[in-house]
Design an enzyme around this catalytic site. Structure first.
Site, PDB file in Angstrom:
ATOM      1  N   ARG A 341       0.843  -1.193   0.000  1.00 23.77           N
ATOM      2  CA  ARG A 341       0.000   0.000   0.000  1.00 23.77           C
ATOM      3  C   ARG A 341       0.877   1.241   0.000  1.00 23.77           C
ATOM      4  O   ARG A 341       1.591   1.510   0.963  1.00 23.77           O
ATOM      5  CB  ARG A 341      -0.963   0.017   1.189  1.00 23.77           C
ATOM      6  N   GLU A 433     -12.676   4.690   0.606  1.00 23.57           N
ATOM      7  CA  GLU A 433     -12.719   5.211   1.974  1.00 23.57           C
ATOM      8  C   GLU A 433     -12.928   6.729   2.016  1.00 23.57           C
ATOM      9  O   GLU A 433     -12.815   7.338   3.080  1.00 23.57           O
ATOM     10  CB  GLU A 433     -11.422   4.839   2.705  1.00 23.57           C
ATOM     11  N   ASP A 461     -11.760   5.596   8.148  1.00 22.58           N
ATOM     12  CA  ASP A 461     -11.411   6.707   7.258  1.00 22.58           C
ATOM     13  C   ASP A 461     -12.657   7.271   6.581  1.00 22.58           C
ATOM     14  O   ASP A 461     -12.795   8.480   6.422  1.00 22.58           O
ATOM     15  CB  ASP A 461     -10.401   6.254   6.202  1.00 22.58           C
ATOM     16  N   ASP A 632      -4.640   3.068  14.207  1.00 27.43           N
ATOM     17  CA  ASP A 632      -3.758   3.680  13.220  1.00 27.43           C
ATOM     18  C   ASP A 632      -4.317   5.056  12.902  1.00 27.43           C
ATOM     19  O   ASP A 632      -5.193   5.558  13.610  1.00 27.43           O
ATOM     20  CB  ASP A 632      -3.577   2.795  11.982  1.00 27.43           C
TER      21      ASP A 632
END
Length: 723
Positions: A341, A433, A461, A632
């Site tokens: 990613r 997202e 997100d 995160d």
């Protein structure tokens, strides 16, 4: 840029010396790419695409300003028709293509046809990266014994040594799994006393007589001698599991059939993350990111660490080789298929500067350098093989609408041209997202139809963007009530519906988000089956153990069959997706407001203090009730945006937030008192850099681009690194 970074001039670029040396002396050798060719091509790409990147970010800002103003001008109840027309008029909501079918070809079966768990790990942690890569196979016995899936009732506590009462529960669970997903023609695996291969068939001797598999085709291979195999390989729903037999092992010698374990094919794919789960703010950090990815692609990444008083070495697992029923060799991958990613379009990084000293877009850097590393896999420079079909899989996050997806495609085309790769060698995962991607998902897929191998929902997100986009519409509901709102269910269903409409079934992944409680595997085993039942052929898990347990769900649910059924349902409601989850006239007590603030702020502080002080981008952070949650930047985004929204609309005051920040700092300090690397948030009443970063994420949250946390986190982390 940090004062500790030294640069060398390469063409018109200024490249951090450590990154330059890494690329020239470690990454390039063996790729067929030479520095005198690479750097001019990289410079041309950066020069051409950087202005386009900036222009797209300007569109984001302009779009947000228009949405903010519309809400200021239209207070109170939102007129749905007027709101939808407004979004259409400004280009936020675009016409949908009549037909959109992906044409992605030559995709590995792990992406196209095998449904199963997907691990996501920070690539800056080599141990985690290796564990994730090796999590393709996991012990069911260990996963059950070590977690709360097995209750402690009846004397089945874990303890410091093996508990045979608990072990018996594990064995009973595993036998039930075998009976459910590899049933015998008659009777149960519980009654087995011997497994053998006779006349190319698996035979099972039981206390009730000799049996066979109800479906003999499930028998795929074995290890050892046919009369006394050490492993029996079975397949169900395109996933494998191995009955391991060892009469000398502590468990096997007490078992009538000498079964010592059931080895599960677990994390089919793993995302090595350069983005939300890492703290990479400068050339030093980016070099670590790229070096670890390089080690995975070359197959030589090794990590040693101390465990239980001895040194343990982690390296990539070899493939698993079995004997087929007919006596031929059967080889199965020993590792997850790895995706990487990259970061999104927003951030720049001081690793590379232009001639005027401006930082280059980090997403462009990631695209070029992670692909350069992956050439080692494509060229066979590793003893292992990642993509057996010659692809590089890059997940691209935080894109706002089809123009940004197109820019990612253009970036990958430029990288392929620069590195001499065939067009569409780079395949793309699209993270759904951001709200503008959700409402235009079909067009996003259409513009990337030759590359797309993955669409994935991400609740946190997506919620952060939901709040920021409609910041001026009014106060949002409590964060704990968000999952009850109309938009979220329709968003999750919409992603599946659009994916199936666009032909992803049997060609690409439709994914769902993370299970955030790594210590609560019992609840995960009960609840996460909802992901394959929703039509998702992959879903995120936080650990190899979770992957092994979540794999059970893909035996219980045939996702391809579910997708067939769902392809005939009515598409999810766009009206629901555009319904803003406002608090409205719902009364909130003073205690409810304070509890919401305390919960959000404690989570913000607990995550940020590790991010800023220790550079830890993803970890298990205790919440206000001391329940460990995987945190995160996505969790940080929603919490900080939620408080910023409540401040904007007067649900709470700045003084309340400040008081909670100081009070929750004491709790977070207490929770981390046994961490020798921890620095207190408050010392003698004075705050520190991490405390100030947490404060700014809230009080300056409304002004942050799309509500992202990266700009402030990076600035404060750099400040600490040079202090």
């Amino acid at each position: 840029m940090t004062s500790l970074t030294s640069y060398k001039t390469v063409g018109s670029l200024q490249v951090a010396e450590n990154l330059l040396n890494l690329i020239n002396t470690e990454i390039m050798p063996g790729t067929g790419i030479e520095p005198e060719f690479f750097w001019p091509a990289f410079e041309e790409m950066l020069t051409t695409l950087t202005p386009k990147n900036k222009a797209l970010l300007s569109v984001r800002d302009d779009m947000q300003a228009k949405v903010d103003q519309w809400h200021r001008d239209n207070t109170g109840t939102i007129d749905r028709a007027a709101y939808t027309k407004f979004l259409t008029d400004i280009g936020y909501l675009l016409p949908e293509p009549k037909q959109a079918q992906i044409t992605t070809d030559s995709v590995d079966p792990e992406i196209a046809t095998i449904a199963g768990p997907q691990l996501v790990v920070p690539i800056t942690n080599a141990r985690f990266s290796l564990n994730a890569a090796n999590a393709r196979w996991g012990s069911l016995y260990d996963a059950l014994y070590g977690t709360d899936v097995i209750s402690t009732d009846g004397g089945a506590e874990k303890g410091s040594s093996y508990n045979p009462v608990r072990g018996a529960k594990v064995i009973a669970f595993a036998r039930h799994f075998l009976d459910e997903h590899a049933p015998l023609s008659s009777g149960s695996h519980t009654d087995a006393v011997r497994y053998a291969i006779d006349n190319e068939q698996l035979v099972i001797e039981t206390s009730q007589g000799t049996q066979s598999l109800k479906d003999p085709q499930q028998f795929t291979g074995y290890l050892g001698d046919s009369d006394a195999p050490s492993g029996i390989l079975l397949r169900h729903n395109n996933l494998h599991f191995e009955i391991q037999i060892d009469a000398e092992s502590p468990i096997g010698k007490t078992d009538p059939a000498h079964i010592s374990d059931v080895l599960m094919e677990s994390a089919i794919t793993s995302i090595q993350d350069c983005e939300d789960s890492v703290a990479a703010v400068d050339a030093e950090d980016k070099a670590l990111v790229y070096r670890n990815w390089l080690g995975l692609m070359k197959g030589d990444l090794v990590e040693s660490f101390s465990k239980g008083g001895r040194t343990v070495e982690r390296k990539l697992a070899a493939d698993r080789v079995y004997i087929s029923p007919t006596g031929d060799s059967v080889t199965l991958p020993g590792r997850s298929l790895l995706l990487v990613r990259n970061v999104g379009h927003l951030m720049t990084n001081p690793s590379i500067l232009d001639k005027d000293g401006n930082e280059m877009p980090e997403g462009l850097m990631d695209a070029m350098i992670t692909t350069l590393c992956a050439l080692h896999d494509l060229k066979g420079n590793s003893p292992f093989k990642n993509s057996r079909t010659g692809n590089i899989y890059i997940v691209k996050p935080k894109m706002h609408g089809p123009d940004e997806v197109q820019f990612a495609c253009d970036t990958f085309t430029a990288v392929e041209k620069a590195l001499g790769l065939a067009h569409n060698t780079i395949k793309m995962g699209i993270m759904d997202e951001e709200r503008r991607t959700t409402v235009n998902l079909k067009k996003c897929i259409d513009v990337a139809k030759e590359r797309v191998i993955f669409i994935n929902t991400g609740f946190l997100d997506r919620t952060g963007d939901e709040i920021h986009t409609s910041m001026m519409a009014g106060a949002f509901v409590r964060k704990t009530r968000m999952k009850e709102q109309a938009w979220i269910g329709s968003y999750e269903d919409w992603n599946v519906d659009i994916g199936l409409e666009c032909g992803l079934r049997g060609k690409a992944q439709i994914g769902k988000g993370m299970w955030a409680k790594p210590d609560e595997m019992g609840d995960m085993l009960i609840n996460k089956i909802g992901h394959p039942k929703s039509g998702a052929n992959c879903a995120w898990v936080p650990s190899p153990t979770a992957a092994t347990l979540h794999a059970i769900h893909y035996h219980q649910v045939n996702v391809l069959d579910v997708q067939d059924e769902l392809s005939n349902r009515q598409r999810a409601s766009l009206d629901n997706i555009l319904t803003i989850a406002l608090l409205g006239d719902t009364p909130l007590s003073a205690d409810e407001i304070q509890n919401e603030l305390d919960n959000n702020i404690q989570g913000i502080l607990g995550y940020v203090v590790r991010w800023i002080d220790q550079g830890v981008g993803c970890s298990k952070v205790p919440d206000i009730n001391n329940v460990g949650l995987m945190e995160d930047r996505a969790t940080l985004r929603i919490s900080s945006q939620h408080i910023a929204n409540w401040l904007e609309h007067g649900i709470c005051t700045r003084e309340q937030v400040q008081e909670s920040l100081e009070r929750m700092s004491l709790i977070v300090d207490k929770q981390n008192e046994n961490d020798p690397l921890y620095t207190k948030l408050l010392v003698d009443g004075a705050d520190n850099i991490a405390f100030n970063a947490s404060s700014d994420l809230i009080f300056k949250g409304k002004e942050q681009p799309s509500g992202y946390t990266e700009p402030l986190l990076h600035a404060y982390r750099r400040k600490l690194k040079v202090s």
